[in-house]
Design an enzyme around this catalytic site. Structure first.
Site, PDB file in Angstrom:
ATOM      1  N   CYS A 219       0.829  -1.220   0.000  1.00  0.00           N
ATOM      2  CA  CYS A 219       0.000   0.000   0.000  1.00  0.00           C
ATOM      3  C   CYS A 219       0.855   1.258   0.000  1.00  0.00           C
ATOM      4  CB  CYS A 219      -0.941  -0.006   1.206  1.00  0.00           C
ATOM      5  SG  CYS A 219      -2.110  -1.374   1.202  1.00  0.00           S
TER       6      CYS A 219
HETATM    7  C1  BEZ Z   1       0.551  -4.488   2.049  1.00  0.00           C
HETATM    8  O1  BEZ Z   1       0.254  -3.362   1.645  1.00  0.00           O
HETATM    9  O2  BEZ Z   1       1.672  -4.979   1.863  1.00  0.00           O
HETATM   10  C2  BEZ Z   1      -0.478  -5.289   2.811  1.00  0.00           C
HETATM   11  C3  BEZ Z   1      -1.809  -5.078   2.533  1.00  0.00           C
HETATM   12  C4  BEZ Z   1      -2.762  -5.798   3.225  1.00  0.00           C
HETATM   13  C5  BEZ Z   1      -2.368  -6.700   4.186  1.00  0.00           C
HETATM   14  C6  BEZ Z   1      -1.036  -6.894   4.447  1.00  0.00           C
HETATM   15  C7  BEZ Z   1      -0.079  -6.188   3.765  1.00  0.00           C
END
Ligand code: BEZ
Length: 228
Positions: free
Chosen positions: A51
């Protein structure tokens, strides 16, 4: 706790309205949309790696969305204070200058209203405490109609160019009674909408070609290219 999911949203649904705190102050979502297109995209938690890269990429591409009359707004299931700290990291890592608002959805009420949660219960807390998936993208038009819904797994970063391409396709289609084929990008030929008969197509698109009676392609007249 909300234990009953609302009706699922579909393409053509009116985007549910809500009041929320954001990193740019409180908003009423329909007022925020106003007369614009909006891309609303969501995240399950702050300081998550995939994200983080996505928010930086959206921030860097924001001028292109603005040029198309599109406002960006993010959402993350955390507080706006936490978002503020996260934005510092995002800008440091991506070289961005993130300016669009990010909704603080700690209670996951917007995520629930937009059916962003996965198959688990509405509070949706997995063993690590991260909500899954809350990784959606909604493209909403100025009439507040949902025109696109994308939903991503936690493992797979979004493609901002694809979101922009979808906006280009929708805006071009709305303006010209055309649809866009596989892998279309602005400048490529488009498809004459089935509702346009051949006589009208000759007027609108003098260079249109009939590949099959149901597949007619045409360049867009130059002055009609919406994303030029
Ligand atoms: C991430 O952005 O890496 C992520 C998104 C949702 C759950 C865990 C990690």
């Amino acid at each position: 706790m909300v234990d009953k999911r609302p009706e699922p949203l579909r393409l053509g649904s009116i985007a549910p309205n809500f009041d929320a705190e954001t990193t740019k102050g409180p908003i009423n979502f329909h007022d925020f949309i106003g007369n614009n297109w909006v891309v609303l995209f969501s995240h399950p938690e702050d300081f998550t790696p995939v994200c983080t890269t996505e928010l930086g990429a959206f921030a860097k591409l924001e001028p292109e969305f603005t040029r198309r009359g599109v406002k960006l707004i993010g959402l993350s299931a955390n507080t706006i204070d936490s978002h503020g700290q996260w934005i510092k990291d995002i800008d440091e890592i991506s070289g961005s200058n993130l300016q669009f608002p990010i909704i603080g959805d700690k209670q996951r009420q917007v995520a629930l209203a937009y059916d962003m949660l996965d198959h688990q219960d509405a509070t949706n807390v997995d063993s690590k405490g991260i909500a899954f998936t809350i990784r959606s993208v909604f493209v909403i038009d100025p009439k507040k109609t949902i025109r696109t819904i994308l939903s991503y797994p936690a493992s797979t970063g979004r493609n901002t160019a694809e979101v922009l391409r979808i906006v280009d396709s929708l805006q071009t289609g709305d303006k010209h009674r055309v649809t866009t084929p596989i892998n279309w990008v602005p400048g490529d030929d488009v498809i004459v909408h089935p509702s346009v008969n051949n006589d009208l197509a000759k007027d609108l698109f003098p260079d249109f070609k009939i590949i099959k009676p149901y597949l007619r392609v045409t360049p867009l007249p130059k002055e009609k290219t919406s994303a030029a």
